[in-house]
Design an enzyme around this catalytic site. Structure first.
Site, PDB file in Angstrom:
ATOM      1  N   GLY A   1      85.386 -54.339  37.302  1.00 53.07           N
ATOM      2  CA  GLY A   1      86.815 -54.146  37.062  1.00 53.07           C
ATOM      3  C   GLY A   1      87.059 -52.945  36.166  1.00 53.07           C
TER       4      GLY A   1
ATOM      5  N   GLU B   1      72.515 -44.596  38.230  1.00 51.25           N
ATOM      6  CA  GLU B   1      72.798 -44.037  39.545  1.00 51.25           C
ATOM      7  C   GLU B   1      71.518 -44.055  40.382  1.00 51.25           C
ATOM      8  OE1 GLU B   1      75.814 -42.856  41.517  1.00 51.25           O
ATOM      9  OE2 GLU B   1      76.094 -42.029  39.514  1.00 51.25           O
TER      10      GLU B   1
ATOM     11  N   SER C   1      85.758 -39.621  43.707  1.00 54.26           N
ATOM     12  CA  SER C   1      86.105 -38.881  44.935  1.00 54.26           C
ATOM     13  C   SER C   1      85.319 -37.571  45.038  1.00 54.26           C
ATOM     14  CB  SER C   1      87.603 -38.576  44.939  1.00 54.26           C
ATOM     15  OG  SER C   1      87.900 -37.621  43.953  1.00 54.26           O
TER      16      SER C   1
HETATM   17  C1  FAD Z   1      86.974 -49.119  49.033  1.00 53.82           C
HETATM   18  C2  FAD Z   1      87.019 -48.867  47.563  1.00 53.82           C
HETATM   19  C3  FAD Z   1      86.273 -49.658  46.714  1.00 53.82           C
HETATM   20  C4  FAD Z   1      86.328 -49.476  45.333  1.00 53.82           C
HETATM   21  N1  FAD Z   1      85.664 -50.345  44.507  1.00 53.82           N
HETATM   22  C5  FAD Z   1      85.874 -50.291  43.172  1.00 53.82           C
HETATM   23  C6  FAD Z   1      85.346 -51.305  42.305  1.00 53.82           C
HETATM   24  O1  FAD Z   1      84.655 -52.235  42.744  1.00 53.82           O
HETATM   25  N2  FAD Z   1      85.644 -51.269  40.994  1.00 53.82           N
HETATM   26  C7  FAD Z   1      86.398 -50.266  40.458  1.00 53.82           C
HETATM   27  O2  FAD Z   1      86.616 -50.284  39.256  1.00 53.82           O
HETATM   28  N3  FAD Z   1      86.911 -49.276  41.240  1.00 53.82           N
HETATM   29  C8  FAD Z   1      86.661 -49.280  42.590  1.00 53.82           C
HETATM   30  N4  FAD Z   1      87.214 -48.305  43.407  1.00 53.82           N
HETATM   31  C9  FAD Z   1      88.072 -47.294  42.820  1.00 53.82           C
HETATM   32  C10 FAD Z   1      87.569 -45.873  42.922  1.00 53.82           C
HETATM   33  O3  FAD Z   1      86.622 -45.598  41.933  1.00 53.82           O
HETATM   34  C11 FAD Z   1      88.814 -44.951  42.840  1.00 53.82           C
HETATM   35  O4  FAD Z   1      89.573 -45.171  44.016  1.00 53.82           O
HETATM   36  C12 FAD Z   1      88.454 -43.503  42.741  1.00 53.82           C
HETATM   37  O5  FAD Z   1      87.831 -43.219  41.514  1.00 53.82           O
HETATM   38  C13 FAD Z   1      89.709 -42.617  42.906  1.00 53.82           C
HETATM   39  O6  FAD Z   1      90.723 -43.029  42.041  1.00 53.82           O
HETATM   40  P1  FAD Z   1      92.202 -43.343  42.574  1.00 53.82           P
HETATM   41  O7  FAD Z   1      92.097 -44.189  43.784  1.00 53.82           O
HETATM   42  O8  FAD Z   1      93.006 -43.817  41.431  1.00 53.82           O
HETATM   43  O9  FAD Z   1      92.759 -41.946  43.068  1.00 53.82           O
HETATM   44  P2  FAD Z   1      93.355 -40.739  42.134  1.00 53.82           P
HETATM   45  O10 FAD Z   1      92.499 -40.651  40.935  1.00 53.82           O
HETATM   46  O11 FAD Z   1      94.797 -41.076  41.936  1.00 53.82           O
HETATM   47  O12 FAD Z   1      93.156 -39.539  43.063  1.00 53.82           O
HETATM   48  C14 FAD Z   1      94.063 -39.183  44.122  1.00 53.82           C
HETATM   49  C15 FAD Z   1      93.595 -37.862  44.714  1.00 53.82           C
HETATM   50  O13 FAD Z   1      93.667 -36.832  43.703  1.00 53.82           O
HETATM   51  C16 FAD Z   1      92.390 -36.211  43.561  1.00 53.82           C
HETATM   52  N5  FAD Z   1      92.174 -35.884  42.149  1.00 53.82           N
HETATM   53  C17 FAD Z   1      92.383 -36.713  41.075  1.00 53.82           C
HETATM   54  N6  FAD Z   1      92.036 -36.081  39.938  1.00 53.82           N
HETATM   55  C18 FAD Z   1      91.600 -34.838  40.295  1.00 53.82           C
HETATM   56  C19 FAD Z   1      91.102 -33.728  39.559  1.00 53.82           C
HETATM   57  N7  FAD Z   1      90.981 -33.755  38.222  1.00 53.82           N
HETATM   58  N8  FAD Z   1      90.745 -32.614  40.269  1.00 53.82           N
HETATM   59  C20 FAD Z   1      90.843 -32.570  41.623  1.00 53.82           C
HETATM   60  N9  FAD Z   1      91.327 -33.606  42.368  1.00 53.82           N
HETATM   61  C21 FAD Z   1      91.695 -34.714  41.716  1.00 53.82           C
HETATM   62  C22 FAD Z   1      91.397 -37.239  44.038  1.00 53.82           C
HETATM   63  O14 FAD Z   1      90.200 -36.631  44.476  1.00 53.82           O
HETATM   64  C23 FAD Z   1      92.144 -37.883  45.191  1.00 53.82           C
HETATM   65  O15 FAD Z   1      92.027 -37.091  46.348  1.00 53.82           O
HETATM   66  C24 FAD Z   1      87.126 -48.439  44.799  1.00 53.82           C
HETATM   67  C25 FAD Z   1      87.863 -47.608  45.667  1.00 53.82           C
HETATM   68  C26 FAD Z   1      87.821 -47.811  47.031  1.00 53.82           C
HETATM   69  C27 FAD Z   1      88.647 -46.921  47.927  1.00 53.82           C
END
Ligand code: FAD
Length: 405
Positions: A144, A261, A387
């Site tokens: 989480g 990792e 990402s």
């Molecule tokens: C299927 C799935 C499973 C997951 N499982 C877990 C889990 O078990 N536990 C957990 O804690 N999390 C989990 N996650 C969360 C995951 O780590 C986040 O979705 C990821 O880190 C992206 O964050 P966000 O979704 O808030 O997108 P955002 O951070 O809002 O990003 C939106 C877009 O903006 C881009 N972006 C954001 N910041 C920057 C920057 N500084 N420079 C360039 N581009 C940027 C991103 O690349 C993306 O394209 C999961 C996500 C998915 C989709």
């Protein structure tokens, strides 16, 4: 660099191979066959253990017991805690052989993430209480961290934990809590000091998912997969003894996980298998007249899987010599997940309109719709776990020394 196994590594590889040959339950051995007949069979030990058919549950338990007996349920944990105490290269070879045989990895986030974190930051009581049940599969864990508005910028997380006597009271929401619907424990990051600079006021805690006030709402992906969830916390009381590390220093505990990792060798093996399956499909002309369309692409993808393999080997080599991979792990994660998407796209091109068939039991679906399903499911892989854009930022700043944008 020598790419061949040393005699000891070759011996170990044979041992793993023979172990899988003699102990992997038939249920898993037959899965590749059944997957071609039936939709939705995932290589997911935790799913089998918690929600599987009686046959799947029995296989999940039998396989976990076989691995525990051998000391391989947590190959990277020290043997004094019931782990395998294997070297980095032995772990690398083991995941390679598991991937080749499609043998499921057991333990999930428990053995791979929270276990190693407790080994570094846990108190003797926490190690005593949590490591054994985690190893035996009794405690199944979800992670989480992310919240609405706190993913890439994780330190912005808002879910509050307020001290009340010997307990913390948690209120807020987490997002993307994968496996929460098949876990009984969760480790996460919670805000304990809202006035401190944002990386400083965060605490790492473990909580029992059955505590009153915890609720889990499924998120169904565009591939109709239920892998992840929203989780809500309403006056959830967590004993202070379940804080890991120092209060308000949880960011650094949470980041320890990143040091564990893994190299993406299992990804490299799976990609190579997928590509070979596609090449065989085209060699046998099962998608008539499509061969020329993707011939060069397949060659390119094959070269790319070789690169993924070598990036994985680099990560394992660094770990073996006591270094902590940093931008190298970002390169492996970013490249491997993007190659998988490109392989799936090559398959879609090769299958033409038949690529639209989704159900594995549809007779006209090429390769049991596996590549179609991968094309859809692999979309999230360049987002989850950080990402591709974030990985590129890390490579640019830490790897290439470029200034922050
Ligand atoms: C299927 C799935 C499973 C997951 N499982 C877990 C889990 O078990 N536990 C957990 O804690 N999390 C989990 N996650 C969360 C995951 O780590 C986040 O979705 C990821 O880190 C992206 O964050 P966000 O979704 O808030 O997108 P955002 O951070 O809002 O990003 C939106 C877009 O903006 C881009 N972006 C954001 N910041 C920057 C920057 N500084 N420079 C360039 N581009 C940027 C991103 O690349 C993306 O394209 C999961 C996500 C998915 C989709």
């Amino acid at each position: 660099m020598d790419w061949n196994d040393t005699p000891e590594q070759a011996r170990f590889r044979k041992e793993v191979h023979e172990f899988i040959g003699s102990r992997l339950p038939d249920y898993y051995r037959q899965r590749a066959v059944r997957r071609a007949q039936q939709q939705g069979l995932e290589n997911d030990w935790q799913q089998d253990w918690v929600h599987g058919s009686p046959e799947a549950q029995a296989a999940a338990r039998e396989w976990a017991a076989a691995l525990a007996e051998k000391g391989w349920a947590a190959p990277h944990w020290p043997s004094e805690y019931g782990g395998g105490g294997l070297t980095t290269f032995e772990q690398f070879i083991m995941s390679w052989e598991f991937a080749r045989s499609e043998a499921p990895v057991v333990g999930g986030a428990g053995t791979s993430l929270i276990g190693p974190t407790l080994l570094v930051h846990g108190t003797p009581e926490q190690k005593q209480r949590f490591l054994g049940p985690t190893l035996r599969g009794e405690y199944l864990w979800a992670q989480g961290y992310s919240e609405p508005g706190a993913g890439s910028d994780l330190a912005s997380l808002q879910t509050r934990a307020v001290r009340d006597g010997d307990e913390y009271v948690i209120n807020g929401q987490k997002l993307w809590t994968s496996t929460a619907h098949k876990s009984n424990w969760l480790f996460g990051l919670f805000r304990t000091d809202p006035d401190a600079p944002k990386h400083r006021g965060i605490t790492f805690m473990m909580l029992d998912m059955r505590t009153p006030g915890v609720s889990v709402r499924p998120i169904i992906s565009m591939g109709w997969e239920h892998a992840t969830n929203e989780t809500f916390y309403e006056d959830v009381r967590v004993p202070a003894s379940q804080v890991v590390g120092e209060v308000n220093r949880g960011w650094y505990v949470g980041m320890t996980l990143l040091d564990f990792e893994r190299s993406s060798i299992s990804g490299a093996v799976q990609q190579r298998m997928m590509l070979e399956e596609l090449a065989e499909h085209l060699r046998e002309n099962r998608s008539p007249n499509r061969r020329e369309l993707v011939r060069h692409e397949i060659a390119d993808r094959y070269v790319e899987t070789e690169v993924v393999f070598n990036l994985s080997l680099r990560i394992a080599s660094m770990q073996a010599s006591g270094m902590i991979p940093n931008y190298e792990a970002s390169m492996g994660k970013m490249y491997s997940t993007e190659v998988l998407q490109r392989i799936a796209r090559a398959s879609m091109k090769a299958f033409g309109l038949y690529a639209n068939l989704w159900a594995a039991n549809e007779p006209l679906a090429p390769l049991g719709a596996r590549h179609t399903q991968t094309a859809v499911h692999s979309v999230v892989q360049t987002i989850a776990g950080g990402s591709s854009e974030i990985q590129r930022n890390i490579i640019a700043t830490r790897g290439l020394g470029l200034p922050r944008g």
